[in-house]
Design a protein around this motif. Structure first.
Motif, short mmCIF file in Angstrom:
data_model
loop_
_atom_site.label_atom_id
_atom_site.label_comp_id
_atom_site.label_asym_id
_atom_site.label_seq_id
_atom_site.Cartn_x
_atom_site.Cartn_y
_atom_site.Cartn_z
N GLN A 6 -31.03 -12.15 11.98
CA GLN A 6 -30.03 -11.69 12.61
C GLN A 6 -30.53 -10.70 13.57
OE1 GLN A 6 -26.33 -11.33 10.46
NE2 GLN A 6 -25.82 -13.54 10.47
N SER A 9 -33.44 -11.88 15.93
CA SER A 9 -32.55 -12.61 16.89
C SER A 9 -31.92 -11.30 17.79
CB SER A 9 -31.74 -13.73 16.35
OG SER A 9 -31.04 -14.28 17.70
N GLY A 10 -31.32 -10.63 17.48
CA GLY A 10 -30.70 -9.66 18.34
C GLY A 10 -31.73 -8.82 19.05
N ILE A 13 -32.89 -10.78 22.20
CA ILE A 13 -31.69 -10.94 23.08
C ILE A 13 -31.65 -9.70 23.73
CG2 ILE A 13 -29.36 -11.11 23.47
CD1 ILE A 13 -29.24 -13.21 20.89
N TYR A 14 -31.93 -8.55 23.10
CA TYR A 14 -31.79 -7.27 23.98
C TYR A 14 -32.94 -7.18 25.00
CZ TYR A 14 -31.58 -2.12 24.46
OH TYR A 14 -31.52 -0.94 24.96
#
Length: 356
Positions: A6, A9-10, A13-14
């Motif tokens: 997670q 993945s974050g 995305i950031y």
């Protein structure tokens, strides 16, 4: 997905959001640059991307700085902390942004003269203060969302622990209920027929052994539940003789489904103690189980006495059965006790079909 996955993945995305913002600002600046007669189309991209890149790198640090400040009481302390943070952000942002620009211009062999250090700081200070305040507001929102998510998870965990404790308490109530009745039945025949009492004791030993196994988990398969019901019915048949006949029909799919431990004992016991004991003629008790449309359908039928209102709503076994189903399944489970027009009753249970 694990916490590490997670986090990765974050992070991606950031980074994608930072890049997208930088490109949008660059494209907007490119139009003004070309309208002013600019000669190098890459310059607007360098200006905007260098600024957004430094903001993106400093964003996570501002988040940690803000959260650490929230853990210390006092709004004045927090304001002073953010004044210091804003000054540090401005210096780091301006220094990193213009350092990148000077390096790229030097590699391109072009002269870059944005002005003196005082002029640069005066021009960028206002924008950086607004940017810092906006970043802090976003960080505070993200922190509140994360705290709310943690509270929701803690609440779900507390509810699960409460439901498990309730199920354990209800199971402990059910076990003495039918075991004491069974012992009473044994005492009523042991001086009349020693052989019959011996058979009942053997079945009781099997029943106790299975009951101890059922204590290890609040749920088990229907096959394991029937291994409890069958010796109990054997005990009842030894008690009532030809007055009682039993039948158990369960499909293979149904036998593999999970259900609360000792779920069928109370309905079977009610069918016998309230119907066979009150009927002068023969009574047939049948247990059936099938899987249909993703649901486990269970029924306990008897051909004796129709259920009375006080038996339907007041019996300990039935009350516990309803409470256990509500704790485990909520509205996904259904329980219905109906009277058969030809005599007797039928208890119908509908549970989600969950294979072991």
């Amino acid at each position: 997905m694990t916490s590490t996955q997670q986090g990765r993945s974050g992070g991606w995305i950031y980074a994608a959001c930072v890049l997208a913002i930088g490109l949008l600002l660059s494209l907007a600046e490119l139009q003004h640059y070309l309208a002013r007669g600019g000669q190098h189309a890459w310059e607007p991209f360098l200006w905007e991307l260098s600024s957004v890149l430094m903001t993106g790198l400093l964003g996570p640090l501002i988040y940690r700085w803000h959260v650490a400040g929230l853990n210390r009481p006092g709004w004045l302390r927090l304001w002073a902390r953010h004044l210091l943070g804003a000054a540090a952000y401005m210096l780091a942002h301006v220094g990193g942004m213009f350092g990148l620009r000077y390096a790229v211009y030097a590699l391109a062999g072009l002269d870059y003269r944005p002005g003196s250090a005082a002029e640069i700081l005066a021009y960028e200070a206002g924008k950086d203060l607004v940017s810092y305040a906006l970043i802090v507001a976003i960080c505070h929102g993200l922190h509140m969302m994360a705290a709310m998510r943690r509270r929701e998870q803690e609440l779900l965990q507390l509810r699960a622990e409460l439901a498990e404790a309730q199920l354990t308490r209800l199971t402990e109530q059910i076990q003495p209920h039918f075991l004491f009745n069974t012992l009473n039945l044994i005492s009523s025949v042991m001086f009349e027929d020693v052989a019959r009492a011996d058979r009942i004791l053997c079945d009781l030993a099997v029943l106790l052994r299975q009951a101890l196994t059922a204590q290890q988990s609040p749920r088990h398969t229907l096959a394991q539940e029937l291994s409890l019901v069958e010796p109990y019915l054997n005990i009842m048949q030894a008690r009532f003789g030809e007055r009682l006949s039993v039948q158990i029909e369960a499909s293979e799919d149904a036998r593999r489904c999970l259900l609360p431990a000792l779920l069928l004992i109370a309905p079977v016991e009610n069918a016998i103690t309230h119907d066979v004991a009150q009927s002068s003629g023969p009574v047939r008790v049948s247990v059936s189980a099938v899987v249909q449309a993703g649901a486990l359908l269970l029924s306990v039928k008897n051909s004796g006495v129709a259920p009375q209102r006080d038996q339907r709503d007041g019996a300990v076994g039935m009350a516990n059965t309803r409470a256990r189903l509500l704790s485990l399944y909520g509205e996904r489970a259904q329980l219905m006790l109906t009277a058969d027009p030809s005599g007797g009753s039928c208890l119908s249970l509908r549970l989600p079909a969950e294979l072991a």
